[in-house]
Scaffold this active site. Structure first.
Site, short mmCIF file in Angstrom:
data_model
loop_
_atom_site.label_atom_id
_atom_site.label_comp_id
_atom_site.label_asym_id
_atom_site.label_seq_id
_atom_site.Cartn_x
_atom_site.Cartn_y
_atom_site.Cartn_z
N GLN A 26 -8.08 -34.68 -1.09
CA GLN A 26 -7.24 -34.79 -2.59
C GLN A 26 -8.05 -36.17 -2.97
O GLN A 26 -7.43 -37.23 -2.59
CB GLN A 26 -5.88 -35.13 -1.95
CG GLN A 26 -5.31 -35.48 -3.36
CD GLN A 26 -5.03 -34.64 -4.35
OE1 GLN A 26 -4.48 -33.40 -4.24
NE2 GLN A 26 -5.58 -34.66 -5.60
N GLY A 27 -9.07 -36.10 -3.90
CA GLY A 27 -9.55 -37.33 -4.31
C GLY A 27 -8.97 -37.78 -5.60
O GLY A 27 -7.91 -36.91 -6.16
N PHE A 29 -10.26 -36.91 -8.34
CA PHE A 29 -10.67 -36.15 -9.24
C PHE A 29 -10.14 -34.53 -9.07
O PHE A 29 -10.50 -33.55 -9.54
CB PHE A 29 -12.21 -36.30 -10.04
CG PHE A 29 -12.45 -37.47 -10.29
CD1 PHE A 29 -11.80 -37.85 -11.56
CD2 PHE A 29 -13.03 -38.57 -9.58
CE1 PHE A 29 -12.08 -39.06 -12.08
CE2 PHE A 29 -13.41 -39.76 -9.92
CZ PHE A 29 -13.12 -40.28 -11.20
N GLY A 30 -9.51 -34.51 -8.01
CA GLY A 30 -9.26 -33.02 -7.78
C GLY A 30 -9.16 -32.77 -6.32
O GLY A 30 -9.13 -33.52 -5.38
N VAL A 32 -9.98 -30.61 -2.54
CA VAL A 32 -11.14 -30.17 -2.03
C VAL A 32 -10.77 -29.13 -0.89
O VAL A 32 -9.72 -29.42 -0.35
CB VAL A 32 -12.10 -31.30 -1.41
CG1 VAL A 32 -13.17 -30.48 -0.69
CG2 VAL A 32 -12.69 -32.26 -2.22
N LYS A 47 -14.87 -28.00 -4.27
CA LYS A 47 -14.19 -28.95 -5.07
C LYS A 47 -13.75 -28.53 -6.41
O LYS A 47 -14.96 -28.41 -7.15
CB LYS A 47 -15.19 -30.22 -5.21
CG LYS A 47 -14.62 -31.57 -5.56
CD LYS A 47 -15.78 -32.62 -5.42
CE LYS A 47 -15.32 -33.91 -6.09
NZ LYS A 47 -16.28 -34.96 -5.97
N ASP A 148 -20.23 -45.32 -5.46
CA ASP A 148 -18.78 -45.28 -4.70
C ASP A 148 -19.01 -45.07 -3.17
O ASP A 148 -18.43 -44.11 -2.49
CB ASP A 148 -18.11 -44.02 -5.25
CG ASP A 148 -16.45 -43.84 -4.93
OD1 ASP A 148 -16.05 -45.34 -4.53
OD2 ASP A 148 -15.93 -43.14 -5.08
N1 LIG Z 1 -19.05 -30.65 1.54
C1 LIG Z 1 -18.12 -30.99 2.30
N2 LIG Z 1 -17.64 -30.66 3.51
C2 LIG Z 1 -16.50 -31.24 3.73
N3 LIG Z 1 -15.69 -31.83 3.27
C3 LIG Z 1 -16.03 -32.50 2.08
C4 LIG Z 1 -16.98 -31.88 1.55
N4 LIG Z 1 -17.11 -32.52 0.29
C5 LIG Z 1 -15.81 -33.27 0.20
N5 LIG Z 1 -15.21 -33.13 1.28
C6 LIG Z 1 -13.95 -33.81 1.77
O1 LIG Z 1 -13.19 -33.74 0.48
C7 LIG Z 1 -12.98 -35.49 0.42
C8 LIG Z 1 -12.91 -35.56 -1.17
O2 LIG Z 1 -14.21 -35.25 -1.79
P1 LIG Z 1 -14.99 -36.09 -2.74
O3 LIG Z 1 -16.35 -35.39 -2.98
O4 LIG Z 1 -15.19 -37.58 -2.17
O5 LIG Z 1 -14.15 -36.11 -4.15
P2 LIG Z 1 -13.33 -37.31 -4.76
O6 LIG Z 1 -14.05 -37.75 -5.83
O7 LIG Z 1 -11.92 -36.57 -5.03
O8 LIG Z 1 -13.08 -38.41 -3.57
C9 LIG Z 1 -14.06 -36.23 1.06
O9 LIG Z 1 -13.66 -37.55 1.46
C10 LIG Z 1 -14.32 -35.19 2.34
O10 LIG Z 1 -13.24 -35.47 3.38
MG LIG Z 2 -14.46 -39.44 -2.27
#
Ligand SMILES: Nc1ncnc2c1ncn2[C@@H]1O[C@H](COP(=O)(O)OP(=O)(O)O)[C@@H](O)[C@H]1O
Ligand SMILES: [Mg+2]
Length: 369
Positions: A26-27, A29-30, A32, A47, A148
Site C-alpha cells: 500500500q504505497g 500512490f496505490g 500493489v 500496481k 526515493d
Molecule cells: N514487482 C514487485 N514484486 C513484488 N513486490 C512488489 C513489486 N513492486 C512493488 N512491490 C511491493 O509493493 C510495495 C509498494 O510498491 P511501490 O512500487 O514502492 O509503490 P509506492 O509508490 O506506492 O511506494 C513495495 O514496497 C513492495 O513491497
Molecule cells: Mg515505494
C-alpha cells in the site's frame, strides 16, 4: 474529445488475464497485488494507477514512471512487463483502472530486514550492496534519478537478484550547461533517507542524492533499522549533523549559497562520528570506509556509483556471495506491508489504518545509532 472510459486500447490488455492472489503493498500512490497470469501461470505484481482526482485524464506521475521504466532495462532494475486495464462496468461505476504489471519479486529489503530470522553474512551484504550500486550506476548512466531510495523500494527475488523499484518519483535529469539553475522540486526522498543538500533547499541536485540513500540503506543492513529517523526536516538535519559532523564551509565550501544554512543555526562544533558510531554494528573496516564515503555531507565530494563499485569492500575477502542459498531457507514472502512495524512494538500491520504519506512517521521515537 472522448472520455477515457470510451476509448479502446489495442495495446492494453484486460487485467482479468491475471488472477489477483494477495495484497502486498500500500504505497502513496496505490495498492500493489501479487497476481498470476491465468494462462502462463507467471507470477506478477500489479500496481494500481490511482485515477481518483484526475480531471486531466491519465495521471502525469504514472506516465513519467512508465516512460522511465520502458527506458531502463537492467538485471538490477525491476522489469515492467506491460500496462493493463480493467474494463468500465457498472461494478466500478464505469471507471476503468490501469495497472502497471511487473515481474514478481518475493521480498523487499524492508521486509527482510524486519525479520530477525533473516541473517545476512558479510559476503551476502556485499552482494546486496554491489547489486544496489550497480543498479544506481546503470540508471544514473541513463540520466535517471531515482529520488526515493529506501529499503521498501529495493526488491529481492527468491534467487537473490536485487531490483531497484518504485520509479514513481524518478525523473530524467540533464546536465545543465546553460548555467541556469534546474528548478526540480526538492520535496522528494523519504525524510529519513533525505540528503543534506535537499534538506537545505537544493533544487539543482543530481545522482549524489541517491548515493546518500544508498549509504543509509547500507548502514541498515547491520543496524536493521533506519539510522536517522527524524520527524521534521530540522530534526533530520540535526541527526545528520550528530552523525556526520557539523555542516561548515570547511567540509562543504559551497554550503554558504543556501539561505537555510545561515537561517537554521545548526550546531557548529559537532565532530564527525560515522565510523565511531557504527563500528559497534559493523566490524569490517572496508565497510565502514565505504559507508563514510557514501554519507559525505558535500554532494560534490560524495562517492559516485562507479567509484563505489571499485571500493576495496567488494574486492577483499569475504567476496560478495550469492543470496539464493540463504533465502531458500525462507519460504514466506517478506514485504514491508506485511511485516510488523519495525520501530514500534509488534502488531499485525494489516490492522493499521491505511498509510498516509507521512503516517509511518507520526508515532515514532528517536533511535540514535
Ligand atoms: N514487482 C514487485 N514484486 C513484488 N513486490 C512488489 C513489486 N513492486 C512493488 N512491490 C511491493 O509493493 C510495495 C509498494 O510498491 P511501490 O512500487 O514502492 O509503490 P509506492 O509508490 O506506492 O511506494 C513495495 O514496497 C513492495 O513491497
Ligand atoms: Mg515505494
Amino acid at each position: 474529445m472522448s472520455k477515457i472510459e470510451d476509448l479502446e486500447f489495442p495495446y492494453c490488455q484486460d487485467v482479468n488475464k491475471y488472477e489477483k492472489l494477495a495484497k502486498i503493498g500500500q504505497g502513496t500512490f496505490g495498492e500493489v497485488f501479487k497476481a498470476r497470469d491465468r494462462k502462463t501461470k507467471t507470477l506478477v505484481a500489479l500496481k494500481k494507477v490511482l485515477m481518483e482526482n484526475e480531471k486531466e485524464g491519465f495521471p502525469i506521475t504514472a506516465l513519467r514512471e512508465i516512460k522511465i521504466l520502458q527506458l531502463l532495462k537492467n538485471e538490477n532494475v525491476v522489469n515492467l512487463i506491460e500496462i493493463c486495464r480493467s474494463k468500465a462496468t457498472p461494478y466500478n461505476r464505469f471507471k476503468s483502472t490501469f495497472y502497471l504489471v511487473f515481474e514478481f519479486c518475493e521480498h523487499d529489503l524492508a521486509g527482510l530486514l524486519s525479520n530477525s530470522n533473516v541473517k545476512f553474512t558479510l559476503g551476502e551484504i556485499k552482494k546486496v550492496m554491489q547489486q544496489l550500486l550497480n543498479g544506481l550506476y546503470y540508471i544514473h548512466s541513463n540520466k535517471v534519478l531515482h529520488r526515493d531510495m529506501k529499503a521498501a523500494n529495493i526488491l529481492i527475488t527468491k534467487s537473490g537478484q536485487l531490483k531497484l523499484a518504485d520509479f514513481g518519483l524518478a525523473r530524467a535529469f540533464s546536465i545543465n550547461n546553460k548555467g541556469q539553475p534546474m528548478r526540480y522540486t526538492n520535496r522528494v526522498v523519504t525524510l529519513w533517507y533525505r540528503p543534506p543538500e535537499l534538506l537545505l533547499g537544493e533544487r539543482d541536485y543530481g545522482p549524489a542524492i541517491d548515493m546518500w540513500g544508498a549509504g543509509c540503506i547500507m548502514a541498515e543492513m547491520w543496524t536493521r533499522s533506519p539510522i536517522m529517523q527524524g520527524d521534521t526536516e530540522q530534526r533530520q538535519l540535526q541527526l545528520i549533523t550528530q552523525l556526520c559532523g557539523s555542516i561548515t564551509t570547511k567540509v562543504w565550501p559551497d554550503v554558504e549559497k543556501y539561505e537555510l544554512y545561515t537561517k537554521m543555526e545548526l550546531p557548529k562544533d559537532q565532530k564527525r562520528k560515522v565510523k565511531d558510531r557504527l563500528k559497534a554494528y559493523i566490524k569490517d573496516q572496508y565497510a565502514l570506509d565505504l559507508l563514510d564515503k557514501l554519507l559525505t555531507l558535500d554532494p560534490t565530494k560524495r562517492i559516485d556509483g562507479d567509484r563505489a563499485l571499485d571500493h576495496d569492500f567488494f574486492w577483499t575477502d569475504p567476496r560478495p556471495c550469492e543470496l539464493g542459498k540463504m533465502l531458500s531457507q525462507h519460504t514466506m514472502s517478506m514485504f514491508e506491508y506485511l511485516a510488523p512495524p519495525r520501530r514500534r512494538g509488534a502488531g499485525p500491520h494489516q490492522q493499521q489504518p491505511v498509510a498516509k504519506p507521512a503516517a509511518s512517521m507520526d508515532q515514532h521515537f528517536d533511535r540514535i545509532f
